[in-house]
Write a protein that holds these residues in place. Structure first.
Motif, short mmCIF file in Angstrom:
data_model
loop_
_atom_site.label_atom_id
_atom_site.label_comp_id
_atom_site.label_asym_id
_atom_site.label_seq_id
_atom_site.Cartn_x
_atom_site.Cartn_y
_atom_site.Cartn_z
N THR A 5 -0.50 -9.73 -2.90
CA THR A 5 -1.61 -9.11 -2.19
C THR A 5 -2.92 -9.75 -2.62
O THR A 5 -2.96 -10.59 -3.52
N GLU A 6 -3.99 -9.30 -2.00
CA GLU A 6 -5.33 -9.78 -2.33
C GLU A 6 -5.70 -9.47 -3.78
O GLU A 6 -6.51 -10.16 -4.39
N THR A 7 -5.08 -8.44 -4.35
CA THR A 7 -5.37 -8.05 -5.73
C THR A 7 -4.43 -8.69 -6.74
O THR A 7 -4.50 -8.41 -7.93
N GLY A 8 -3.49 -9.53 -6.25
CA GLY A 8 -2.57 -10.21 -7.14
C GLY A 8 -1.28 -9.47 -7.40
O GLY A 8 -0.41 -9.95 -8.12
N GLU A 9 -1.12 -8.30 -6.80
CA GLU A 9 0.10 -7.52 -6.96
C GLU A 9 1.23 -8.16 -6.15
O GLU A 9 1.01 -8.74 -5.08
N CYS A 10 2.45 -8.10 -6.65
CA CYS A 10 3.62 -8.68 -5.96
C CYS A 10 4.52 -7.54 -5.48
O CYS A 10 5.41 -7.11 -6.21
N PRO A 11 4.30 -7.05 -4.24
CA PRO A 11 5.07 -5.91 -3.76
C PRO A 11 6.40 -6.25 -3.09
O PRO A 11 7.14 -5.35 -2.71
N VAL A 28 12.37 -9.29 5.16
CA VAL A 28 11.19 -8.91 4.39
C VAL A 28 11.61 -7.79 3.46
O VAL A 28 12.07 -6.75 3.91
N CYS A 29 11.49 -8.02 2.15
CA CYS A 29 11.95 -7.05 1.14
C CYS A 29 10.75 -6.43 0.43
O CYS A 29 9.81 -7.12 0.07
N SER A 30 10.83 -5.14 0.20
CA SER A 30 9.79 -4.41 -0.50
C SER A 30 10.28 -4.01 -1.88
O SER A 30 11.39 -3.52 -2.02
N TRP A 31 9.46 -4.24 -2.88
CA TRP A 31 9.77 -3.81 -4.25
C TRP A 31 8.87 -2.65 -4.67
O TRP A 31 8.95 -2.19 -5.79
N GLN A 36 2.72 -0.96 1.46
CA GLN A 36 3.56 -1.13 2.64
C GLN A 36 3.84 -2.61 2.86
O GLN A 36 2.93 -3.40 3.03
N VAL A 37 5.09 -2.99 2.83
CA VAL A 37 5.49 -4.38 3.05
C VAL A 37 6.23 -4.46 4.38
O VAL A 37 7.27 -3.83 4.55
N ASN A 38 5.66 -5.17 5.33
CA ASN A 38 6.30 -5.39 6.62
C ASN A 38 5.97 -6.82 7.06
O ASN A 38 5.29 -7.56 6.35
N LEU A 39 6.45 -7.22 8.21
CA LEU A 39 6.27 -8.60 8.66
C LEU A 39 4.79 -8.94 8.86
O LEU A 39 4.35 -10.02 8.51
N ALA A 40 4.00 -8.02 9.39
CA ALA A 40 2.57 -8.27 9.61
C ALA A 40 1.85 -8.48 8.27
O ALA A 40 1.03 -9.38 8.13
N ALA A 41 2.15 -7.65 7.29
CA ALA A 41 1.53 -7.79 5.97
C ALA A 41 1.97 -9.09 5.31
O ALA A 41 1.16 -9.80 4.71
#
Length: 50
Positions: A5-11, A28-31, A36-41
């Motif tokens: 993410t923009e903050t450096g987090e790896c979701p 697309v996998c969410s940890w 919210q992890v989806n294709l658009a994000a």
């Protein structure tokens, strides 16, 4: 490819599978339950900063 993410987090991450040189599957996998992890994000996070 891991998503950051923009903050450096790896979701999460994006997994790309090819067969015969063609895209066979995209996953697309969410940890994280917090982000919210989806294709658009994933697309937004994978693009280089402008």
């Amino acid at each position: 490819m891991q998503l950051f993410t923009e903050t450096g987090e790896c979701p999460g991450e994006v997994l790309i599978f090819a067969q015969g040189g063609y895209l066979a599957w995209l996953e697309v996998c969410s940890w994280s339950d917090d982000v919210q992890v989806n294709l658009a994000a994933a697309r937004r996070w994978l693009q280089p900063p402008s």
